[in-house]
Design a protein around this motif. Sequence first.
Motif, short mmCIF file in Angstrom:
data_model
loop_
_atom_site.label_atom_id
_atom_site.label_comp_id
_atom_site.label_asym_id
_atom_site.label_seq_id
_atom_site.Cartn_x
_atom_site.Cartn_y
_atom_site.Cartn_z
N ASN A 1 -5.56 6.51 3.59
CA ASN A 1 -4.16 6.51 4.02
C ASN A 1 -3.41 7.76 3.60
N ALA B 1 3.77 -5.15 10.73
CA ALA B 1 3.85 -4.60 9.38
C ALA B 1 5.30 -4.30 9.03
N LEU C 1 7.61 -5.73 5.98
CA LEU C 1 8.23 -4.83 5.00
C LEU C 1 9.74 -5.06 4.97
N PRO D 1 4.28 -3.20 0.44
CA PRO D 1 3.18 -2.69 1.27
C PRO D 1 1.79 -3.01 0.71
N GLU D 2 1.65 -3.02 -0.62
CA GLU D 2 0.30 -3.26 -1.16
C GLU D 2 -0.13 -4.71 -0.99
N GLN D 3 0.81 -5.58 -0.56
CA GLN D 3 0.41 -6.97 -0.29
C GLN D 3 -0.28 -7.11 1.06
N ILE D 4 -0.14 -6.06 1.90
CA ILE D 4 -0.64 -6.16 3.28
C ILE D 4 -1.95 -5.41 3.45
N TYR E 1 4.29 2.91 4.62
CA TYR E 1 3.08 2.58 5.38
C TYR E 1 1.83 3.11 4.70
N GLU F 1 1.04 2.92 1.73
CA GLU F 1 0.52 1.98 0.73
C GLU F 1 -0.18 0.77 1.37
N ILE F 2 -0.09 0.66 2.68
CA ILE F 2 -0.77 -0.46 3.36
C ILE F 2 -2.23 -0.06 3.58
N GLU F 3 -3.13 -0.88 3.07
CA GLU F 3 -4.54 -0.52 3.21
C GLU F 3 -5.05 -0.87 4.60
N LYS G 1 -6.07 -9.99 -0.09
CA LYS G 1 -4.73 -9.44 0.12
C LYS G 1 -3.81 -10.62 0.37
#
Lengths: 816, 116
Positions: free
Chosen positions: A281, A672, A676, A682-685, A713, A715-717, A729
């Motif tokens: 990312n 997403a 948010l 973001p790291e929850q997704i 965004y 931080e979203i894996e 997640k």
Amino acid sequence: EEEDDEAYYNKDLPEYACKYCGIHDPSCVVMCNVCKKWFCNGRGNTSGSHIINHLVRAKHKEVTLHKDGPLGETVLECYSCGVRNVFVLGFIPAKADSVVVLLCRQPCAAQSSLKDMNWDQEQWKPLIADRCFLTWLVKIPSEQEQLRARQISAMQINKLEELWKDNADATFQDLEKPGVDEEPQQVLLRYEDGYQYQNIFGPLVKLEADYDKKLKESQTQENIEVRWDVGLNKKTIAYFTLAKTDGDMKLMHGDELRLRYLGELHKPWSGVGHVIKIPDNFGEEVGIELKNNSGAPTDCISHFVVDFIWKSTSFDRMQLALRKFAVDDSSVSGYIYHRLLGHDVEEVLFRCHLPKHFSAPNLPDLNRSQVYAVKHAVQRPLSLIQGPPGTGKTVTSATIVYHLVKQSGGSVLVCAPSNIAVDQLTEKIHRTGLKVVRLCAKSREAIESPVSFLALHNQIRNMDCNTELQKLQQLKDETGELSSVDEKRYRMLKKAAEKELLEAADVICCTCVGAGDPRLQRLKFHSILIDESMQSTEPECMVPVVLGAKQLILVGDHCQLGPVVMCKKAARAGLSQSLFERLVVLGIRPFRLEVQYRMHPELSRFPSNFFYEGSLQNGVCAEERKLTKIEFPWPQQDKPMFFYVTQGQEEIAGSGTSYLNRTEASNVEKLATRFLRCGVKPEQIGVITPYEGQRAYLVQYMQYQGSLHAKLYQEIEVASVDAFQGREKDLIIMSCVRSNEHQGIGFLNDPRRLNVALTRSKYGIIIVGNPKVLSKQPLWNHLLNFYKEQKVLVEGPLNNLKESLIQFSKPKKLVN
Amino acid sequence: ASMVAALPQGPTHVDCPEDEDFLSAFDRMVSDNIQDRMRETVKPQQVDISVPLHIKGNAKKTYEQLQETRVEEKSTMNFVLMVRKGHKQQYKSLAVPINSELALNLKNREEAERAE
Ligand SMILES: [Zn+2]
Ligand SMILES: [Zn+2]
Ligand SMILES: [Zn+2]
């Protein structure tokens, strides 16, 4: 240096091993004087001992005993006339004394001159009795030894003897060698012996290695631009971007790349480095840390070429393990040996004191099925623990390891196929207070992990008792290099320190392939636990197993992803079936953990019914899995899931080998963003997508087109299903990509992959895709029907989702 | 825990044409070779194969030695194999199973002698 070590441990059968069965006890073997081949005095499953089988079939008649046998090196011959034909040789005892002498039957034993002597001529007996040599000349290998050896049949003996007539150096392996274009031999359920096992898996590992080599060596990319940097360790780092492919090529941390300069601003240069960054990312760049700083053209930017360097280490280690399993009877206990080969062996229990409390210090208390699993594993020499998603597999494994150490006092070897899985388990085991060493490949020492402080190379740095080593290390860190004298001293001290730490450890953790590290080859591990074992191929699993396994615990879930085998030929022949799976088919019942603590109960329903015969119980209730203060337009408020019908066109991505779907990407971005906006971090997704093209596109799209700040965004894996296995997640969005009517749905039609995808989220899941295309696949048909019944198959704008009216054919009954 | 009991006993004999062939080939090999020797009419050299004195002495056991072996119930009996290296005699010690014909014969003979 490393290569030398590997060669040193390369264990092979000695020259005097029986050419038929491999037995190599010096007191049990005889050499044929004519062809100089050795054979044992055991009969295996035939009517005569191997040496006699050979002599008769080859019409050879003379033999020599082994120098380390009970009689020392002795040519068998008539004392009187010197004839060496063993078929006419015999012995006579002295009349009154315990003395014997070898004599031929005709004429020496019948000679009249002997009559006056003390010899008891009437007692002449041949040296071969019951088609074996007399046991006081050559011992007969024990039944156990014979069982542990190659089970060669009379037919195979015949064939081998025929082969020798053309080629004296032919080996048993040549009997089973397929022709050049032939398909390799299929893997079996049961194997006669370790040799047959090696003969079937060896060629498959070779196929995979050749494929991997070809693939890596064909991946050279030209016209690369480089950005130079210097790391904290003062090593030179080169960053560059590679063209994307969806082929099998997957760049990983620790891989080696070669960078070459072809421009005219600097003399020709090439340097090798380990990958320390892969596309993610935070950027599509690849980073390599150069092994050698000197001479790198750091003021040049363009005209570089990148080559992939193939390393045979992991394949070599698998081959070595296969050979060791066949040849070395101390590699595993007899029980494990026969069990793994699928022989009928009665199940046994270890007599041991079971602890009163099964939970280990500083780990969560165990539930009932976890306690049973620990009890089950501790008492058995071989056990399978099946851990469906979210059932606390890692905690259970760590607890098992804790009790194994407490019971045996010896050290336990803990492995998993991936570094991530090893790190997770290492962390849990460390918490129990056991002395843990994490052994990393040397090429990965620069890579940070949450358990870096447990890594052997770091523990050595922190051994404060070893001041000389500390000083040399400091000098090396500061100057980058040592004088050759210092370097030698440094290596010696380091080796000794490594040995000391490894020997003192309660638990050593490494990847399966890492267990083939030369530093472990002198240690023996009676107890071995392999986590995520269904993700490794059998030969990979064998690398740790042959380090002395008497107690083996395989943890995994054969309903989740299997090993990645890239060579289709090898995969078709069965290399992609894990040992765990084969043992299940052999009838070893896996002990299943039954309570899942991850998913909202509504999310676990389909996977439980479909993959686990409805046996998964929920350890969490809906209330505990409700996102509080989050206003999200779930079509059914009590069911945090839906299928978002999206009829986008699939395209081929820039590189030409990868797929992307812009409409799906845009929908994923909307979902997403919505999460948010209502307060989800973001790291929850997590976003799951099967294609590399879609991953790169999604990352770009969200960061540039998303209505929120790009940082969010980032931080979203976003990754493939495989990258999410073993992890969780809070929320999962899945982009299926393929909507092409003719080409099926790529790798989403593997039920195990779907199972993994569906079981990663704790609080909610949204699938974005084209139901029309997906429903053609029976498995997806079931899933889509389930979503429709639940009234969560929806379409339209996010703030006005409507049930889709699309109709599917009734699902057919599937046999799992 | 002992797990030996759980393992299969040993390889079992497998009947097959190749094994049958071996059985008859073996019998033929033995008889052919003996027949050949008879026809060859090898003249044996006159070599000294008298039992060496020092071994003779050793073989005669003292009463105590006899008692010892009886108490211990050893599974093997020590013999000496006489071999020839060029013109020199060599002696190699042999552990012969106590229940073999060779050992039993000697034992019987010893007992018979003692009875005399
Ligand atoms: Zn031969
Ligand atoms: Zn043999
Ligand atoms: Zn003779």
